[in-house]
Enzyme design. Structure first.
Site, PDB file in Angstrom:
ATOM      1  CG  ASP A  44      -2.282   0.623   0.922  1.00  0.00           C
ATOM      2  OD1 ASP A  44      -2.322   1.859   0.872  1.00  0.00           O
ATOM      3  OD2 ASP A  44      -3.286  -0.095   0.757  1.00  0.00           O
ATOM      4  CG  HIS A 269      -5.218   3.976   0.984  1.00  0.00           C
ATOM      5  ND1 HIS A 269      -4.883   2.662   0.709  1.00  0.00           N
ATOM      6  CD2 HIS A 269      -6.481   4.124   0.526  1.00  0.00           C
ATOM      7  CE1 HIS A 269      -5.890   2.050   0.129  1.00  0.00           C
ATOM      8  NE2 HIS A 269      -6.885   2.910   0.002  1.00  0.00           N
ATOM      9  CB  SER A 459      -9.113   0.806  -0.261  1.00  0.00           C
ATOM     10  OG  SER A 459      -8.645   1.065  -1.554  1.00  0.00           O
TER      11      SER A 459
END
Length: 1256
Positions: A44, A269, A459
């Site tokens: 990620d 994220h 996600s």
């Protein structure tokens, strides 16, 4: 006032939902199966090990055990080794003296130094926050004060001097210019303010046990204040880069110390994803992730230089790192909540490497499906490129999530999020295995200055499944039961809770059910197909229509041959759909098997239809299907004339989706969706998605997706482009969180002005462009062709292929090579630029190469921009100058890279003004320049010709146009504004050599006439021409010589051509070049002697005495010269003018040096000489002229006119930037008292003038 009841029972379980998937009940039943003894790799944007919930596991172990940045954006070249320490200091790459701390242990005595640019590793929002802080606290404080003071000084001078004197003295004029220059300098500084960021020196050393690195965040050499860290793999040390950014960093070291890897994060994220998968809060168990006992390996694949975009390099390095780490630990599951859209399925180098990781290393790989719904076939890559081995996940929203996480006033029906990508993949595979909660309030990185945050998307659904896999593996390990990535995926699919109210393409096999999956894994751990995956190939050419399916088995452990030999399973095939006919049985072994299917689609109603052919093991049906063959049929609705799709009074509830499939007419080029309210709520939000899936093109290639807000008093209109004859899906979805019911009427009206040129209109400068339009219905036509970009093509000036280091070797020994192509180009005017490597652009996951990153530098090696696979995302505004693009392409086949060594690069440049082509309705009008095409009406069944003429000569600049270059833009034909926006076609215009201007032709004729006259006198003047050419050649070469050679040539020329002034000028240029920025003045004493200065003055005086300056000025003042040899006379006078200017500049610079060397008594006399010299010079040139400007700086420095000096230095810098010029600017700013400007300029020097290009 009546008391209002307050509900204090906050639904915490809805913030990070786990009840819906059975995680809570599973962990209550098996508290020790919480992910302990399992490891999740998070591919990620990077995981923050300092974030809440990510410090330790439920068993007290370190949560984040490895942390690598695979993108390369944090790489620091530390190949420079320093062994000499002077006064406890070493010199860093920036030139700063770095103070070594006495407490540091360094047995080798070797200090490795490098430099890092933090703005290259900061996330965008952190960079913006730091820039805002630096401007407010470091810039504005000084600048506002300096600007106010400069304005006051100018105002006072005007009030006290200018207003009282009608004529200013020369001294007052100079003072006024100086004060105005200071105000102008400060105004321009504010206007052009651009914070490039700090530059930090790095020091790397080995303390005998571990590598350690220190970063000089003081920018002053004080290493005691900077972060000091050991290798994270060994020490697990982490800290923030600075107290202001709160960016948690760690370090790794590669290539035996030659590369320091500073690991940050390109966004929050990855931290949010990790918290969902495995966060642990001992004091707040409701905030725990799905697998609080699991440990995490953080592998950053997002690149901060690209705004967090993933790259092929990062993806391959992450896979390599998983393989390498398998030697010391077992990575059980990978979560990848990243992806793009590929143009085709099950292809590409990255998909092959991903499959290798799963098959050879037994890793379950979980991926997000994408957030590009609600249209079908919107699942992205990587599920689309390796779906047999990957666990694709869709996003689900529950009622509890709506109440707690989204704070909705009422609950909507649970189901799939409107934006969650839907299957199938382009080859028919479903793409999604299961769905899971797609939103959560979870921990985020510390640099956000938050503790937690609500984020949603697939996600967030993927790490929920990844955590569930870790929980399941934890239980299986505790029970010592075997499993494989394939048995894990099969168990998740067969145990999922199918949601009848949700489309199959949005949920896969259903909502994740952890308890049931665990029971299946335990009960059927010895199944024959446990270590086997199954793949299907549709049709002989891999097409989308299902005619014949070829099924083959693939084993997780390819080394176990006896398993392959023994594998055999007898299957019963079932399908609930009556329109699917399939064989009843199939015996499958370790070999491809073909089976024929028949689909009876003729009587299917319009719309999307789904069926699944499930294969059950006849010996154990209860374990669920061994594999599935998903079948999707899209049945188009008829679209008769007048080509309008209409629906009325359609009821939309939250999450309601209406799909329509039609095949537009061949001549259709755009359509208009009109949506209006019929009854119900007064307003509503609708997600509209219109998409066509063309062969070998991604779903994003031909689509329009937009959120429309529909009010009670106005309809919503959405025009969109079409491909005629290709099936169109129109999806109208009421947004899932938009409460209330609404009935709407909507129509889709098809239009078309079909040109005969296909997808792109190609025109050229040597012919008319003829276009034939075929209308679908009556339309008003108003053709507009605009060229907006210039696209010159460049070949590489250099190309090198080299093997990369150990971190770029795919185990066991596949060496990756890197090709770096270098391209150089010139920008004549400021413009916006986008480099495009056409051979590989717009491909990432499906590409056969793993990288196509480019870096753009100016002439001083300052990095201006970085780009990768998708050129439309990356552009940069450039000033006039020379630029270099370095392109990196990687592959493990050197031969394939060699094929690209001569590959061209397009540098797309935006034109200052668009060029509009003239359009005509007939060839006669186009050829004769008759009446231009304005508007016309064309009806169905008729054809309309249009003719475009080449670009007129007066619209092209000879300086910016070369033969073979192209201009690009768009061409539209409809008159309606909405239609023009939707139906725009690509336009390509091939240029030839630009025509000569009329004045150029006149000059050519004049030259021919002059040549004729010269030929008549050639015999008489041949010897004179020879002597002149010889003199000019000597004068041309003299500035290139130095030392004794220079003196020798100078004396020879004077001896042979006595009185030739050009020799003196050339000698002056040689010993005092006016273009050398190193010769600019400094605040210290000049490094020349008085005798040297006097020699310059003496030579310059010879030139000045040899030219009749009054006569020269008289000629230069003439408006017209009618003499027959006027051109020759003018040429000779211009040459003399150049000599005079050169002599006065060199003489003036020498006087300035003498002024600096002289005592106080002699300076007054020299000041008068300087004033007279400047007055003489201004008769022939301005101080800002290119040949004079260096002397202008000398003059201003000498007279301490710092504002004027800064203006001149800025002009030099614009033409030819250099470190020397910036250093003089720093000195001038300091003299003016502009400390903020001096400090900002000085600290920007290392980033503006680096010693080398940055590593990829």
């Amino acid at each position: 006032m009546a008391d209002v009841p307050i509900d204090c029972d906050f639904p915490v379980w809805g913030l990070l939902p786990k009840k819906e998937t059975g995680v809570v009940s599973f962990l209550n039943k098996y508290p020790n199966y919480d992910g302990r003894e399992s490891i999740i790799a998070i591919l990620d944007s990077g995981v923050d090990p300092a974030a809440s919930g990510l410090t330790i596991t439920s068993t007290g172990k370190t949560k984040v055990i490895e942390r690598f940045d695979c993108s390369g954006c944090g790489d620091v070249d530390t190949s420079t080794v320093i062994k000499k320490v002077v006064d406890g200091c070493i010199t860093g790459i920036t030139g700063r003296k770095l103070k070594i701390q006495e407490s540091w242990k360094n047995p080798t005595g070797e200090w490795r130094v490098g430099v890092i640019y933090p703005f290259s590793i900061y996330p965008t929002r952190v960079k913006e926050r730091i820039q805002e802080h630096r401007k407010e606290h470091f810039w504005d404080v000084g600048h506002k004060k300096a600007f106010a003071e400069a304005n006051k000084q100018l105002q006072d001078f005007e009030n006290e001097v200018v207003s009282k004197n009608s004529t200013l003295s020369p001294e007052d004029k100079v003072m006024k210019e100086e004060l105005e220059a200071r105000v102008e300098v400060l105004q321009n500084a504010e206007k052009k303010y651009n914070d490039l960021g700090p530059t930090y020196d790095c020091v790397l050393f080995h303390d005998g046990t571990v590598w350690r690195a220190c970063i000089d965040t003081s920018e002053a050499g004080d290493l005691s204040t900077g972060p000091l860290l050991g290798e994270y793999s060994v020490t697990h040390e982490h800290t923030h880069l600075t107290a202001l950014d709160e960016m948690t960093i760690t370090i790794n070291v590669h290539d035996e110390g030659n590369t320091l890897e500073v690991v940050g994060m390109c966004s929050t994220h990855g931290t949010h994803v990790a918290a969902i998968a495995a966060g642990y809060f001992p004091e707040e168990p409701d905030r725990n992730g799905v697998a609080p006992g699991a440990q995490i390996v953080s592998l950053t694949i997002g690149d901060s230089r690209l705004g967090s975009m993933e790259t092929g390099t990062a993806l391959v390095r992450a896979c390599i790192k998983v393989m390498e780490l398998s030697k010391s630990m077992k990575i059980d599951v990978i979560n990848m909540s990243y992806g793009e859209h590929a143009h085709w399925s099950n292809a590409g180098r990255i998909g092959d490497i991903i499959s290798t990781v799963v098959r050879r290393y037994g890793v379950s790989w979980v991926v997000s499906g994408g957030n590009h719904g609600p249209a079908l076939a919107t699942v992205g890559a990587p599920p689309d490129i390796a779906h047999p081995v990957l666990i694709g996940v869709g996003a689900y929203v529950s009622a509890e999530m709506q109440s707690a996480a989204y704070s909705m006033r009422a609950r909507a029906p649970p189901g799939a999020f409107s934006w969650s990508s839907r299957g199938p993949c382009a080859d028919g595979a479903l793409g999604l295995a299961v769905c899971a909660p797609g939103g959560a309030v979870a921990s985020v990185a510390r640099f956000t200055l938050r503790n937690s945050q609500l984020m949603n998307g697939t996600s967030m659904a993927a790490p929920h499944v990844a955590g569930a896999v870790a929980v399941l593996i934890s239980g299986l390990k505790a029970k010592n039961l075997p499993y494989s990535p394939y048995s894990m995926k099969r168990a998740l699919e067969n145990s999922a809770t199918y949601l009848d109210h949700v489309e199959p393409w949005a949920q896969g096999c259903g909502l994740l059910n952890v308890e049931k999956a665990f029971d299946m894994l335990c009960a059927h751990h010895a199944a024959a197909e446990r270590d086997v995956s199954f793949s299907v190939a549709c049709g002989a050419d891999g097409g989308k229509a299902i005619q014949k399916n070829v099924y083959s088995a693939r084993f997780a452990d390819e080394a176990v041959i006896h398993k392959q030999i023994q594998f055999s399973v007898r299957l019963a095939l079932t399908c609930a759909a009556e329109w699917v006919s399939a064989p009843a049985h199939l015996e499958l072994m370790n070999a491809p098997r073909a089976l024929a299917l028949r689909l009876h689609t003729a009587h299917l109603p319009p719309g999307a239809h789904f069926a699944s052919i499930n294969a059950y093991d006849v010996t154990c049906v209860e374990k669920g299907p061994v594999f599935r063959i998903p079948v999707t049929v899209l049945q188009p609705a008829p679209l008769p004339e007048p080509y309008v799709l209409a629906e009325s009074n359609v009821l939309f509830k939250p999450s309601t989706i209406k799909r329509h499939f039609v095949i537009p007419p061949l001549t259709a080029t755009w359509a208009v969706l009109r949506l209006s309210r019929a009854e119900g709520e007064r307003s509503g939000r609708f997600l509209v998605h219109c998409m066509q899936l063309a062969p070998r093109r991604s779903c994003r290639s031909h689509e329009t997706q937009k959120m429309l807000t529909l009010s009670h008093d106005a309809p919503a209109l959405l025009p969109f482009q079409l491909l005629g004859g290709v099936m169109l899906e129109v999806v109208i979805a009421k947004y899932w969180a938009n409460l209330g019911d609404m009935s709407v009427d909507y129509t889709v009206e098809f239009h078309g002005l079909k040109p005969d040129f296909g997808s792109r209109l190609a025109l050229s400068a040597h012919s008319l462009g003829a276009v034939l339009l075929a209308p679908l219905r009556a339309h008003e036509v108003q053709p507009t062709a605009q060229l907006k970009y210039s696209e010159p093509v460049y070949r590489p000036t250099d190309s090198k292929i080299s093997p990369l280091t150990s971190r770029d070797i795919i185990p066991p020994s596949r060496q990756i090579y890197q090709m770096i192509n270098t391209y150089t180009f010139h920008i004549a005017k400021p413009t916006e630029v986008s480099p495009i490597f056409s051979l590989l652009c717009d491909m990432l996951y499906e590409s056969e190469f793993e990288s196509q990153m480019w870096m753009l530098y100016n002439s001083c090696k300052q990095l201006m921009a970085v780009g990768d696979a998708y050129p439309s995302k990356y552009s940069v505004k450039l000033e006039k100058g020379e630029y270099t693009v370095r392109l990196s392409v990687r592959h493990d086949s050197k031969a394939l890279l060699e094929r690209l060594q001569d590959a061209p690069l397009v540098v797309q440049q935006r034109l200052a003004q668009p060029i509009t082509l003239d359009a005509y309705c007939s060839m006669h009008a186009a050829l004769t320049g008759g009446k231009k095409f304005t508007t016309a009406t064309v009806t169905a069944g008729n054809l309309l010709p249009i003719y475009f003429t080449p670009i007129p000569a007066d619209k092209l600049s000879r300086a910016s146009v070369t033969a073979g270059q192209a201009l690009t833009g768009t061409v539209t034909f409809a008159k309606d504004e909405g239609a023009r926006r939707a139906d725009a076609h690509a336009l390509h215009y091939a240029l030839c050599e630009p025509p000569r201007r009329r004045d150029a032709r006149e000059r050519e004729r004049e030259r021919e006439r002059a040549n004729e006259r010269e030929r008549a006198e050639r015999d008489k003047r041949a010897h004179d021409d020879y002597r002149d050419a010889l003199k000019d050649l000597a004068a041309t070469w003299m500035p290139k010589l130095e030392g004794d050679k220079l003196e020798q040539v100078y004396e020879e020329v004077l001896e042979r051509f006595p009185g030739y002034l050009g020799a003196h000028v050339a000698y002056l240029q040689a010993i005092d070049p006016h273009t050398d920025s190193k010769k600019l003045p400094t605040l210290s004493e000049p490094d020349v002697t008085t005798a040297w200065c006097e020699q310059l003055i003496a030579i310059a005086d010879k030139v000045l005495k040899g030219v009749d300056q009054e006569r020269l000025l008289a000629h230069l003042g003439m408006k017209t010269d009618t003499r027959p040899d006027a051109a020759k006379i003018k040429q000779e006078h211009e040459k003399q003018r150049g000599w005079v200017v050169e002599a006065l500049c060199r003489r003036g610079a020498a006087l300035c040096r003498l002024h600096a060397l002289a005592g106080a008594a002699a300076r007054a006399k020299l000041a008068d000489a300087l004033a007279h010299n400047l007055a003489d010079l201004l008769h022939f040139a301005d101080l800002a002229d290119a040949k004079v400007i260096h002397y202008g700086v000398w003059h201003c420095f000498t007279l301490k006119q710092w504002g004027r000096a800064v203006k001149l230095l800025h002009k030099i810098h614009e033409e030819r930037p250099s470190r020397d010029v910036d250093e003089r600017l720093v000195a001038a700013y300091e003299q003016l008292g502009y400390a903020h400007l001096a400090d900002a300029t000085a600290k920007a020097l290392p980033i503006k003038y680096p010693a080398a290009f940055r590593p990829f």
